[in-house]
Design a protein around this motif. Structure first.
Motif, PDB file in Angstrom:
ATOM      1  N   MET A  81       1.113  -1.234   0.226  1.00 41.22           N
ATOM      2  CA  MET A  81       0.653  -0.078  -0.230  1.00 41.22           C
ATOM      3  C   MET A  81       0.351   1.014  -0.493  1.00 41.22           C
ATOM      4  SD  MET A  81      -2.699  -0.922   2.766  1.00 41.22           S
ATOM      5  CE  MET A  81      -3.786   0.515   2.513  1.00 41.22           C
ATOM      6  N   PHE A  82       2.126   1.196   0.664  1.00 40.22           N
ATOM      7  CA  PHE A  82       2.381   2.620   0.983  1.00 40.22           C
ATOM      8  C   PHE A  82       3.882   2.616   0.406  1.00 40.22           C
ATOM      9  CE2 PHE A  82      -0.004   2.289   5.100  1.00 40.22           C
ATOM     10  CZ  PHE A  82      -0.945   2.825   4.617  1.00 40.22           C
ATOM     11  N   LYS A  83       4.455   1.325  -0.179  1.00 39.97           N
ATOM     12  CA  LYS A  83       5.807   1.719  -1.530  1.00 39.97           C
ATOM     13  C   LYS A  83       5.987   0.868  -2.355  1.00 39.97           C
ATOM     14  CE  LYS A  83       9.539   0.591   2.661  1.00 39.97           C
ATOM     15  NZ  LYS A  83      10.145  -0.154   2.807  1.00 39.97           N
ATOM     16  N   GLY A  84       6.652   2.310  -3.342  1.00 41.14           N
ATOM     17  CA  GLY A  84       6.896   1.928  -4.863  1.00 41.14           C
ATOM     18  C   GLY A  84       7.078   0.613  -5.064  1.00 41.14           C
ATOM     19  N   LEU A  85       7.170  -0.434  -6.388  1.00 43.14           N
ATOM     20  CA  LEU A  85       7.793  -1.307  -6.804  1.00 43.14           C
ATOM     21  C   LEU A  85       9.438  -1.603  -6.657  1.00 43.14           C
ATOM     22  CD1 LEU A  85       7.283  -3.674  -8.231  1.00 43.14           C
ATOM     23  CD2 LEU A  85       7.464  -2.742 -10.233  1.00 43.14           C
ATOM     24  N   ASP A  86      10.028   0.054  -6.869  1.00 51.92           N
ATOM     25  CA  ASP A  86      10.966   0.133  -6.797  1.00 51.92           C
ATOM     26  C   ASP A  86      12.351  -0.642  -5.106  1.00 51.92           C
ATOM     27  OD1 ASP A  86      10.108   2.322  -5.941  1.00 51.92           O
ATOM     28  OD2 ASP A  86      12.298   3.921  -6.703  1.00 51.92           O
ATOM     29  N   GLN A  87      10.498   0.035  -4.641  1.00 55.21           N
ATOM     30  CA  GLN A  87      11.557   0.155  -3.416  1.00 55.21           C
ATOM     31  C   GLN A  87      11.293  -1.413  -2.853  1.00 55.21           C
ATOM     32  OE1 GLN A  87       9.157   3.522  -1.691  1.00 55.21           O
ATOM     33  NE2 GLN A  87      10.176   4.200  -0.809  1.00 55.21           N
ATOM     34  N   ARG A  88       9.585  -1.960  -2.583  1.00 56.15           N
ATOM     35  CA  ARG A  88       9.913  -3.307  -2.830  1.00 56.15           C
ATOM     36  C   ARG A  88      11.153  -4.220  -2.990  1.00 56.15           C
ATOM     37  NH1 ARG A  88       4.183  -2.625  -4.755  1.00 56.15           N
ATOM     38  NH2 ARG A  88       4.656  -4.752  -5.272  1.00 56.15           N
ATOM     39  N   LEU A  89      11.580  -4.216  -4.586  1.00 59.40           N
ATOM     40  CA  LEU A  89      11.963  -4.414  -5.394  1.00 59.40           C
ATOM     41  C   LEU A  89      13.095  -4.514  -4.771  1.00 59.40           C
ATOM     42  CD1 LEU A  89      12.845  -6.430  -8.113  1.00 59.40           C
ATOM     43  CD2 LEU A  89      12.961  -4.930  -8.844  1.00 59.40           C
ATOM     44  N   ALA A  90      13.767  -3.636  -4.479  1.00 59.58           N
ATOM     45  CA  ALA A  90      15.280  -3.180  -3.930  1.00 59.58           C
ATOM     46  C   ALA A  90      15.414  -4.010  -2.457  1.00 59.58           C
ATOM     47  CB  ALA A  90      15.340  -2.113  -3.583  1.00 59.58           C
ATOM     48  N   GLU A  91      14.139  -3.760  -1.702  1.00 58.21           N
ATOM     49  CA  GLU A  91      14.177  -4.294  -0.079  1.00 58.21           C
ATOM     50  C   GLU A  91      14.051  -5.548  -0.579  1.00 58.21           C
ATOM     51  OE1 GLU A  91      12.417  -3.798   4.007  1.00 58.21           O
ATOM     52  OE2 GLU A  91      11.299  -2.800   2.902  1.00 58.21           O
ATOM     53  N   PHE A  92      12.608  -6.381  -1.711  1.00 56.35           N
ATOM     54  CA  PHE A  92      13.173  -8.108  -1.573  1.00 56.35           C
ATOM     55  C   PHE A  92      14.891  -8.653  -1.220  1.00 56.35           C
ATOM     56  CE2 PHE A  92      12.838 -11.667  -4.584  1.00 56.35           C
ATOM     57  CZ  PHE A  92      12.444 -12.612  -3.600  1.00 56.35           C
ATOM     58  N   LEU A  93      15.085  -7.809  -2.927  1.00 56.00           N
ATOM     59  CA  LEU A  93      16.832  -8.072  -3.218  1.00 56.00           C
ATOM     60  C   LEU A  93      18.015  -8.702  -2.065  1.00 56.00           C
ATOM     61  CD1 LEU A  93      16.922  -6.801  -6.897  1.00 56.00           C
ATOM     62  CD2 LEU A  93      16.339  -8.948  -6.677  1.00 56.00           C
ATOM     63  N   PHE A  94      17.429  -6.894  -1.180  1.00 57.65           N
ATOM     64  CA  PHE A  94      18.426  -7.115   0.059  1.00 57.65           C
ATOM     65  C   PHE A  94      18.507  -8.207   1.274  1.00 57.65           C
ATOM     66  CE2 PHE A  94      19.894  -4.894   2.992  1.00 57.65           C
ATOM     67  CZ  PHE A  94      21.787  -4.768   2.868  1.00 57.65           C
ATOM     68  N   ALA A  95      17.482  -8.025   1.652  1.00 52.87           N
ATOM     69  CA  ALA A  95      16.363  -9.212   2.535  1.00 52.87           C
ATOM     70  C   ALA A  95      17.012 -10.727   1.629  1.00 52.87           C
ATOM     71  CB  ALA A  95      15.038  -9.129   2.691  1.00 52.87           C
ATOM     72  N   GLU A  96      17.118 -11.116   0.328  1.00 52.67           N
ATOM     73  CA  GLU A  96      16.730 -12.853  -0.183  1.00 52.67           C
ATOM     74  C   GLU A  96      18.332 -12.611  -0.174  1.00 52.67           C
ATOM     75  OE1 GLU A  96      15.574 -16.073  -1.280  1.00 52.67           O
ATOM     76  OE2 GLU A  96      14.579 -14.576  -0.418  1.00 52.67           O
ATOM     77  N   ALA A  97      19.536 -11.616  -0.307  1.00 54.60           N
ATOM     78  CA  ALA A  97      20.758 -11.534  -0.383  1.00 54.60           C
ATOM     79  C   ALA A  97      20.943 -12.126   1.110  1.00 54.60           C
ATOM     80  CB  ALA A  97      21.597 -10.300  -0.963  1.00 54.60           C
ATOM     81  N   GLU A  98      20.946 -10.768   2.474  1.00 53.98           N
ATOM     82  CA  GLU A  98      20.966 -11.439   3.843  1.00 53.98           C
ATOM     83  C   GLU A  98      20.521 -12.544   3.617  1.00 53.98           C
ATOM     84  OE1 GLU A  98      22.830  -8.771   5.678  1.00 53.98           O
ATOM     85  OE2 GLU A  98      22.920  -8.120   3.581  1.00 53.98           O
ATOM     86  N   ARG A  99      19.331 -12.747   3.343  1.00 57.14           N
ATOM     87  CA  ARG A  99      18.757 -14.343   3.770  1.00 57.14           C
ATOM     88  C   ARG A  99      20.112 -15.458   3.619  1.00 57.14           C
ATOM     89  NH1 ARG A  99      16.251 -18.778   2.285  1.00 57.14           N
ATOM     90  NH2 ARG A  99      15.391 -17.857   0.946  1.00 57.14           N
ATOM     91  N   THR A 100      20.026 -15.914   1.997  1.00 60.24           N
ATOM     92  CA  THR A 100      20.923 -16.979   1.475  1.00 60.24           C
ATOM     93  C   THR A 100      22.496 -16.426   1.924  1.00 60.24           C
ATOM     94  OG1 THR A 100      20.650 -15.579  -0.526  1.00 60.24           O
ATOM     95  CG2 THR A 100      19.037 -17.135   0.231  1.00 60.24           C
ATOM     96  N   GLY A 101      23.090 -15.446   1.849  1.00 55.60           N
ATOM     97  CA  GLY A 101      24.401 -15.076   2.602  1.00 55.60           C
ATOM     98  C   GLY A 101      25.284 -15.624   1.434  1.00 55.60           C
TER      99      GLY A 101
END
Length: 218
Positions: A144-164
């Motif tokens: 609802m409150f974040k643009g696609l660029d923000q959501r995508l960036a957050e997902f990529l960053f979080a996935e990299a952190e999760r998988t190492g």
């Protein structure tokens, strides 16, 4: 099975009789990648304890649009698959295996009996339901409150952190499912990220090239 059951957070709070009931009733089920795990329209499966793999939990609209609520990984539990046990859970969720997945299933009738007789189990179930509800609210806020660029960036960053790993091996379609967007929109945004030097795109893989800028973007 005994070693697996002892990993349950409430195991030490069970009586010997309750422990024996779980030993006799719990079972392991295997799901192939993409397999349907649970829907509120189907059987009340019970409580799930993820042993390996990944389960994606999402909402499905009448038009077929999917909204990812959260993902479950090894060592995590889900009580939304036991909505018949906690009557306050009223919204319909779907669950599918994100990869080949093994789960320990505690049947609904067993977890319901434990909930009625053991205060520790009852408190744990409500705490777990509250945590999952917080996950759902976080997902809704993202959409609802974040643009696609923000959501995508957050997902990529979080996935990299999760998988190492700075290389994320997912298709555009898979990423779109996780951030509740369209594949075409994700593809366009990834291309923009690539042109800006944030990521490098290869077939079936995305390598993060500037994690600091991605982190600031999210």
């Amino acid at each position: 099975m005994e070693r697996t059951l002892t990993q349950l957070p409430f195991w030490s709070s069970l009586t010997e009789r309750e422990m024996d009931t779980l030993r006799r009733s719990a079972f392991v089920r295997h799901y192939k990648k993409g397999a349907f795990v649970h829907s509120s329209d189907n059987e009340c499966l019970g409580m799930l304890f993820i042993l390996s793999g990944e389960i994606r939990t999402y909402l499905l609209s009448d038009e077929g649009r999917e909204v990812t609520l959260f993902r479950l990984y090894p060592g995590e539990l889900c009580v939304l698959s036991a909505s018949c046990v906690i009557s306050q859970i009223t919204f319909d969720t779907q669950m599918t295996a994100g990869m080949d997945t093994d789960v320990l299933v505690i049947p609904a009738n067993v977890i319901a009996a434990l909930k009625e007789k053991n205060l520790h189990v009852r408190c744990f179930l409500y705490e777990l339901a509250t945590k999952r509800f917080s996950d759902v609210m976080w997902a809704m806020q993202q959409i609802m409150f974040k643009g696609l660029d923000q959501r995508l960036a957050e997902f990529l960053f979080a996935e990299a952190e999760r998988t190492g790993s700075d290389t994320i091996r997912m298709t555009h379609e898979q990423i779109a499912q996780h951030i509740s967007s369209a594949r075409e929109a994700v593809a366009r945004m990834l291309k923009s990220f690539s042109e800006d030097g944030l990521v490098e795109l290869k077939r079936g893989a995305i390598t993060l090239r500037d994690k600091n800028r991605l982190n600031r973007l999210k």
